[in-house]
Structures are given as C-alpha cells and as structure tokens.
Scaffold this motif. Structure first.
Motif, mmCIF file in Angstrom:
data_model
loop_
_atom_site.group_PDB
_atom_site.id
_atom_site.type_symbol
_atom_site.label_atom_id
_atom_site.label_comp_id
_atom_site.label_asym_id
_atom_site.label_seq_id
_atom_site.Cartn_x
_atom_site.Cartn_y
_atom_site.Cartn_z
ATOM 1 N N ASP A 16 21.956 -8.769 17.879
ATOM 2 C CA ASP A 16 22.112 -7.369 17.468
ATOM 3 C C ASP A 16 22.740 -7.349 16.064
ATOM 4 O OD1 ASP A 16 22.794 -4.795 16.963
ATOM 5 O OD2 ASP A 16 24.035 -4.505 18.755
ATOM 6 N N ALA A 20 23.583 -5.098 14.047
ATOM 7 C CA ALA A 20 24.659 -4.123 13.820
ATOM 8 C C ALA A 20 25.987 -4.677 14.328
ATOM 9 C CB ALA A 20 24.324 -2.809 14.516
ATOM 10 N N GLN A 21 25.929 -5.312 15.484
ATOM 11 C CA GLN A 21 27.159 -5.876 16.054
ATOM 12 C C GLN A 21 27.669 -7.050 15.194
ATOM 13 O OE1 GLN A 21 26.616 -7.109 20.114
ATOM 14 N NE2 GLN A 21 28.693 -7.931 20.226
ATOM 15 N N VAL A 22 26.724 -7.883 14.748
ATOM 16 C CA VAL A 22 27.092 -9.013 13.891
ATOM 17 C C VAL A 22 27.760 -8.494 12.618
ATOM 18 C CG1 VAL A 22 26.208 -10.969 12.557
ATOM 19 C CG2 VAL A 22 25.160 -10.404 14.756
ATOM 20 N N ARG A 75 29.250 -5.620 12.040
ATOM 21 C CA ARG A 75 30.586 -5.040 12.318
ATOM 22 C C ARG A 75 31.640 -6.140 12.421
ATOM 23 N NH1 ARG A 75 28.020 -1.471 15.672
ATOM 24 N NH2 ARG A 75 28.390 -2.770 17.494
ATOM 25 N N GLU A 76 31.269 -7.194 13.134
ATOM 26 C CA GLU A 76 32.208 -8.302 13.325
ATOM 27 C C GLU A 76 32.522 -8.969 11.975
ATOM 28 O OE1 GLU A 76 33.962 -8.974 15.722
ATOM 29 O OE2 GLU A 76 34.688 -11.009 15.331
ATOM 30 N N ARG A 84 34.829 -7.096 9.963
ATOM 31 C CA ARG A 84 36.213 -7.220 10.450
ATOM 32 C C ARG A 84 36.855 -8.530 9.967
ATOM 33 N NH1 ARG A 84 38.955 -9.110 14.342
ATOM 34 N NH2 ARG A 84 37.230 -10.284 15.262
ATOM 35 N N HIS A 123 18.501 -6.159 8.267
ATOM 36 C CA HIS A 123 18.823 -6.777 9.557
ATOM 37 C C HIS A 123 18.677 -8.290 9.507
ATOM 38 C CE1 HIS A 123 17.763 -2.553 10.755
ATOM 39 N NE2 HIS A 123 19.005 -2.702 11.158
ATOM 40 N N ARG A 164 20.957 -11.236 10.994
ATOM 41 C CA ARG A 164 20.294 -12.131 11.958
ATOM 42 C C ARG A 164 20.439 -13.583 11.512
ATOM 43 N NH1 ARG A 164 15.577 -8.833 11.922
ATOM 44 N NH2 ARG A 164 15.848 -7.326 13.578
ATOM 45 N N ALA A 173 23.976 -14.861 12.059
ATOM 46 C CA ALA A 173 24.289 -15.081 13.475
ATOM 47 C C ALA A 173 23.507 -16.267 14.031
ATOM 48 C CB ALA A 173 23.959 -13.824 14.280
ATOM 49 N N GLY A 206 30.316 -0.768 9.632
ATOM 50 C CA GLY A 206 30.057 -0.219 10.960
ATOM 51 C C GLY A 206 29.185 1.015 10.949
#
Ligand SMILES: Cc1cc2nc3c(=O)[nH]c(=O)nc-3n(C[C@H](O)[C@H](O)[C@H](O)COP(=O)(O)O)c2cc1C
Length: 477
Positions: free
Chosen positions: A26, A28-30, A32-33, A36, A359, A363, A366, A395
């Motif tokens: 995902d 978006a999740q990658v 966001r992380e 952070r 994306h 991708r 990750a 995010g």
C-alpha cells in the motif's frame, strides 16, 4: 514486441516492473511511515538538502536547468545533470557550458534554486574523468589549460583508449581535441520516434516577451541581467556521479558508461581516479546497471565494481535494474534491487527503473529497501510526481494537476528553456516536453498529436491557447 521497440529507442511503452509479491504493498501507508521516520541519514549526512527519498534522474536531452528548476519547484530535493562527457568538459570552447554554473546563473537568475545538484560525468579514460570531475567541482577556477594538463600531461590531447585493455591502460594514437559543445548519450536524446520528431529549424517568429515578463527570466544571448543575491559565486556540485550505466556505444574502440560493466578493472580505475581527484569533502557516487547482460560473468563484474566503489568511499550507488543490453526495454528487475539491499544493508543503495507514477516511488522503496528512488521517464512532462510524493509523505492524497496548473507550468518551463537555450533549441525542447505534458490533459491523445505537429514556437503557443486556454474547464478541449 513492436518494430519500434526492436529499434531500442526511448519511446517504448512502460513495462510493468518485475516485483512478484509486491501487489499487496500500500504505497500510501509506506509513504506515511516514511514521512514519520524521515530520510536515510547516511544520505543526508552527505547531501544535507536531500531530504526526501526521491530525486530527479539524469536524463540526457531533457534534464537541463530548466527542467530541473521546474522539478524542484514541485518538490524534488535533488537533481542530476545529464551525463557530461569528460573529453568535452576538458576540450575548451563551449565544451564546459552545460557544467558551468556561473553561465547558467547568467541565463537563469533563479538558478540558485537548482541546488543541491549532482554533476554526472561519463567517459572512457581515468585521467580525463578525474580532471573533468575536478573541473566541474572547481568550476574551472584554474583555467581550461590546467585541467587539460592534468588529463593529458605533455600530450596535445586525448589518446584513444581501448576498453579491452582489462587493466584500463591507454593504447593508441593521440586523438585531436574535440571542439563541439558538450553532449553525451546522443542515443538517449532520441526524440519520440512514435511521433516522428525531426528536429526542425525553428524560426524566431514568436515574441516571448509576455512570458518573460510574467516569470522574470530572460533570453539567452541578451547579456547578463544582474539580480542581486540571486546566485552565490561559490555554487558548485553537491556530488560527482560517475556514469557506468549509459547503454550508448558510439564507436567500437571506445567504451563509456554501461560498457565499462564488461571491464571491471578499467571501471574501477576510473572510479579510483575520480575519487582521488575530487576533494575529500565532496561525495562521489556511481550510477550502475544490474549488469552488461545476464551472464554469470557480468554478474561477477557488477559485484566487483559495486563492492569496489563503496570500499573506495563512494557515498552511494544508484542501480538501474535493467541490463545495458536491455537499454530501456522490458522490465527493470526489482528483485535484483531487493536482493542487493538484503545482502548489503550497510551500503546506501538508490534504485532506478520502472518508476512511472508516484505510487511506484513508494512501492519500490517498500519492495526493494532502497534508500531513495530515481525518477526518470516518470517525471518527463510530469513534475507533479514530486508534489504528489511530498503530499503522500505528509499523509495526504496526491492531487492531479488542474488544466490551469498545466498551462502555468508549460509557460514557466518554456520561459526557462528560452532563457537557457535560446529560441531555436527551446522550440525543439518544448515540443518534446509538450508531448509528454499532454498525458495530463483530458484530451491527451489529441493534444499529443497537436504538439507533435508543431515546428515553430508560434505553433507551440497556438496549441497552448487552443487546448490550455484560461477559462477552459478541466475535461474540455
Ligand atoms: C532519454 C533518456 C536519457 C537518459 N539520460 C541519462 C543520463 O544522462 N544519465 C543517467 O544516469 N541516466 C540517464 N538515463 C537513464 C535514467 O536515469 C533511468 O535510469 C532509466 O530511464 C530507468 O528509469 P525509468 O525506467 O524509470 O525511466 C536516461 C534515460 C532516458 C530515457
């Protein structure tokens, strides 16, 4: 495979990356992380402004200061020059122009925005590469002669080199000094064959004053426009990147770029010479492909060169996970990058190949574990990929450019290109870019064909007025 792709030019359609098992990622999740935890400190330690895990790749025929500034205004933290030929850098005349930051500053008062900048060098002789790299870093402060002396000693000019000498030693007769303006990877500059671009002569009919008035840049050749505080006299390159990746081979007896992957001893000699010449405080980096081809011998060559570069202090390697033989065709093998990152967690590795949209940036990170991603064809005519990447790091959902934004950036890019390249060359450049920018237009196919037919700047402007006019709602043509 189409007839066009068999010819191996750059106008091949995107191929999906080989990333088995990556479907569940995902982005978006990658993102966001990553937002952070922040950027890999091993990278930012070397280049403090490189504060996000993506950058604009070197793209011969595209990534001039105009494109780079546009990318930076959209969030690219680092950009790479196109590969500059060592021999041309040293040759004198206009050979150094593309590397000359003062000259760029004279043409583009906003060129201070083009920092940190990675200067890429390509060539076939360790001494020339070393002297050329130093000349870039020192901005030729010692004068042309001094750098030529470093490269050639008493000889009047470059000697031809034979890459088949596995120890990289020089052979052959003295060759004449080149006099043409610097340009490399000419094959990479191939315009979009799909649309049969033939580099027309662009008459100076179009009056660009309105564009300059709105953007504050000026035309090349009109004398410097002093802009107080716009450019520091001490500008230089943040890193020197040695290109051992370019698939172009112009002459059989010469080896440049990716062809060095067949001759590891010679490649390592180049890397060593450049590292020794560039001041210790300036990081050196290297651009590689996963191999010359997929034979075991070439895999060993890659390992040897890759390992040697870190051992001699190179800050990172950017690895394009296609082979040299592949040129730009077929998928980039992300599994290769993943394996490399797994085996060498202590070595910062940057990834390249098959990054087509925002994306893909996340991708690739990750899936492979690379510290940052090189955005290449995915950012031609698409500077918004950097804005979108920044949005995702924060995010937020990535936003597509509105028609008004597209128009504004086309005009901005055009003005910068005119100031930098002059009218004739800017015409050629903007046609290439227009075709790529068209992908965002709701009537993209039609607009692309319109741009492809353009042969004068007036016509180019006509396409803009017809398809991107103010007041034309998104979705209308
Ligand atoms: C037209 C063109 C010019 C390129 N010029 C350079 C260059 O000067 N230096 C470089 O390191 N890579 C160059 N490359 C390679 C790209 O930086 C990148 O590694 C390659 O396109 C793979 O990424 P992609 O599949 O996401 O486009 C070029 C690629 C293209 C298509």
């Amino acid at each position: 495979m189409t007839a066009m792709s068999e010819r191996g030019n750059n106008a091949t359609p995107p191929a999906p990356a080989i990333a088995p098992g990556g479907e569940g990622i995902d982005p978006a999740q990658v993102a966001r992380e990553l937002g952070r935890v922040g950027m890999d400190v091993r990278i930012t330690r070397h280049v403090p402004g490189f504060d996000a895990p993506f950058f604009q790749a070197g793209l011969a025929g595209y990534s001039d200061a105009a494109m780079r500034i546009i990318a930076r205004r959209h969030g690219a933290p680092l950009a790479v020059t196109e590969a500059l030929l060592d021999r041309m850098l040293l040759g004198g005349g206009h050979g150094f122009d593309k590397a000359d930051l003062e000259l760029l500053g004279d043409a583009l008062p906003c060129s201070h925005e083009d920092q940190p900048l990675c200067g890429q060098i390509i060539g076939s002789d360790p001494d020339e590469m070393a002297a050329g790299a130093l000349k870039m870093i020192e901005q030729s402060s010692r004068g042309d002669k001094a750098y030529r002396l470093m490269a050639y000693g008493d000889a009047p000019g470059p000697r031809s080199t034979d890459p088949r000498c596995r120890d990289g030693s020089k052979v052959g007769a003295v060759a004449p000094l080149p006099s043409a303006p610097v340009q490399v990877c000419e094959e990479d500059c191939t315009p979009e064959a799909l649309l049969a671009l033939e580099h027309p002569q662009v008459p100076g009919a179009y009056d660009p004053r309105e564009v300059f008035a709105s953007t504050g840049v000026r035309r090349a050749g009109g004398g410097p426009v002093p802009v107080p505080g716009a450019r520091s006299a001490t500008l230089s390159y943040a890193t020197i990147d040695v290109n051992l990746a370019c698939p172009v081979k112009k002459i059989d007896s010469k080896s440049r770029g990716g062809h060095w992957l067949r001759f590891p001893a010679g490649a390592i000699e180049i890397l060593r010479a450049v590292r020794a010449a560039v001041p210790a405080g300036v990081p050196c980096t290297v651009k590689l492909r996963r191999g010359y081809d997929d034979t075991p011998e070439m895999a060993r060559n890659f390992e040897e060169i890759f390992a040697a570069s870190y051992e001699m202090g190179y800050a990172w390697a950017t690895v394009h996970a296609r082979t040299v033989e592949q040129k730009y065709l077929g998928p980039s093998r992300w599994t290769f990058l993943r394996d490399l990152c797994e085996r060498y967690p202590d070595r910062p590795i940057l990834g390249s190949g098959d990054v087509w949209d925002v994306h893909d940036i996340f991708r690739m990170i990750a899936y492979t574990g690379v510290s940052a991603v090189s955005v290449a064809r995915g950012c031609i005519g698409n500077p918004w990929i950097f804005r979108q990447a920044r949005q995702m790091l924060a995010g937020q959902a990535p936003t597509a450019p509105t028609l008004a934004e597209q128009r504004a950036v086309l005009l901005e890019h055009f003005a910068l290109s005119m100031a930098l390249n002059g009218e004739k060359h800017a015409g050629r450049m903007m046609r290439k870019f227009g075709i790529k920018f068209a992908q965002h237009h709701p009537k993209g196919e039609q607009v692309k064909l319109e741009f492809a037919r353009v042969s004068t700047l007036e016509q180019w402007r006509g396409v803009l007025d017809a398809w991107y006019a103010e007041g034309v709602p998104d979705g209308a043509g």
